[in-house]
Scaffold this active site. Structure first.
Site, PDB file in Angstrom:
ATOM      1  N   LYS A 116       0.851  -1.324  -0.012  1.00 21.87           N
ATOM      2  CA  LYS A 116       0.020   0.033  -0.053  1.00 21.87           C
ATOM      3  C   LYS A 116       0.814   1.379   0.142  1.00 21.87           C
ATOM      4  CE  LYS A 116      -4.061  -1.856   2.081  1.00 21.87           C
ATOM      5  NZ  LYS A 116      -5.196  -1.967   2.867  1.00 21.87           N
ATOM      6  N   LYS A 117       0.373   2.293  -0.894  1.00 19.98           N
ATOM      7  CA  LYS A 117       1.020   3.443  -0.657  1.00 19.98           C
ATOM      8  C   LYS A 117      -0.142   4.589  -0.881  1.00 19.98           C
ATOM      9  CE  LYS A 117       4.308   4.210  -3.840  1.00 19.98           C
ATOM     10  NZ  LYS A 117       5.092   4.405  -4.921  1.00 19.98           N
TER      11      LYS A 117
END
Length: 250
Positions: A116-117
């Site tokens: 995740k970003k």
């Protein structure tokens, strides 16, 4: 803060944890999932061993709107994955994910190894079109569209539920204080307590734009297979280690 207090804290910062202990309940999570054929060489490059590509060279891009989730709140998410095999079992491997809320970014990475970003995904109904977009650093890098509720899957909800419950796999990488790998694992999990409020499939299309820091276009679209629109209640439990890369060194 005592040792017992430290060890009973669910997450950092200890004085104000980012997320609580699980399991994590999601109410009326909404999906737009677009499945497409992609380049087999890119699949092999993105897929960590010992996972194997599933037949068909299929990838997927999905948008998820989470209006009500335990500890994480209300947020939206978007990202890509690959249909793969774990010891012969069909699974979905998460390649990259972008979302707009700190607790699920932090918790997802720290617990399950979700890739995740931060990004700005949106899933909306625009007139007669279910429309997903992703912006990264102010630039639109993805857009997916699907005709709205054209073909109901009400007679196939058991099949839909089985698809949601399918094994999901992440590559979890965490460094030690010296920068060397501390955790290098394949983590698997299966969503639980699944209730399908509605499911539809139909004509869909997708556009992915190249970006150096948001490589959604790295899995190129050769042919769109189709789209699915789901509204689901579910529980995200803790995961399990499928493979430990550091144990191979011992």
């Amino acid at each position: 803060m005592t040792r017992d207090e430290i060890l009973s804290t669910p997450s950092m910062p200890a004085f104000s944890p980012s997320y609580p202990f699980g399991p994590f309940h999601f109410v009326r999570r909404e999906y737009l999932i677009i499945t497409y054929e992609t380049d087999p060489e890119v699949i092999r490059e993105a897929l960590p061993e010992p996972l194997e590509p599933a037949p068909g060279n299929l990838a997927y891009y999905e948008w998820m709107k989470m209006p009500d989730s335990t500890g994480f709140g209300s947020y939206e998410e978007s990202g890509s994955g690959i249909q793969a095999l774990w010891q012969g079992e069909p699974c979905n491997f998460s390649v990259q994910m972008y979302l707009d809320d700190e607790p699920p970014i932090t918790g997802g990475r720290e617990i399950w190894g979700f890739p995740k970003k931060y990004g700005v995904p949106r899933l909306d109904l625009v007139k007669d079109t279910l429309t997903g977009t992703l912006h990264y650093d102010g630039e639109r890098v993805a857009m997916g569209t699907m005709r709205y509720k054209i073909k109901s899957l009400a007679d196939k909800l058991d099949e839909v539920k089985a698809g949601v419950a399918k094994l999901n796999v992440n590559l979890k990488l965490l460094p030690d204080v010296d920068g060397k790998p501390k955790v290098a694992q394949l983590v698997g999990y299966n969503l639980e307590d699944i209730h399908i409020h509605g499911a539809w499939e139909g004509t869909a299309d997708i556009q992915l734009l190249p970006h150096a820091n948001c490589r959604v276009a790295a899995l190129p679209v050769k042919r769109v297979v189709g789209g699915r629109h789901l509204v689901v209640d579910l529980v995200l439990p803790y995961g399990k280690v499928l493979h430990d890369y550091l144990a191979e060194q011992q």
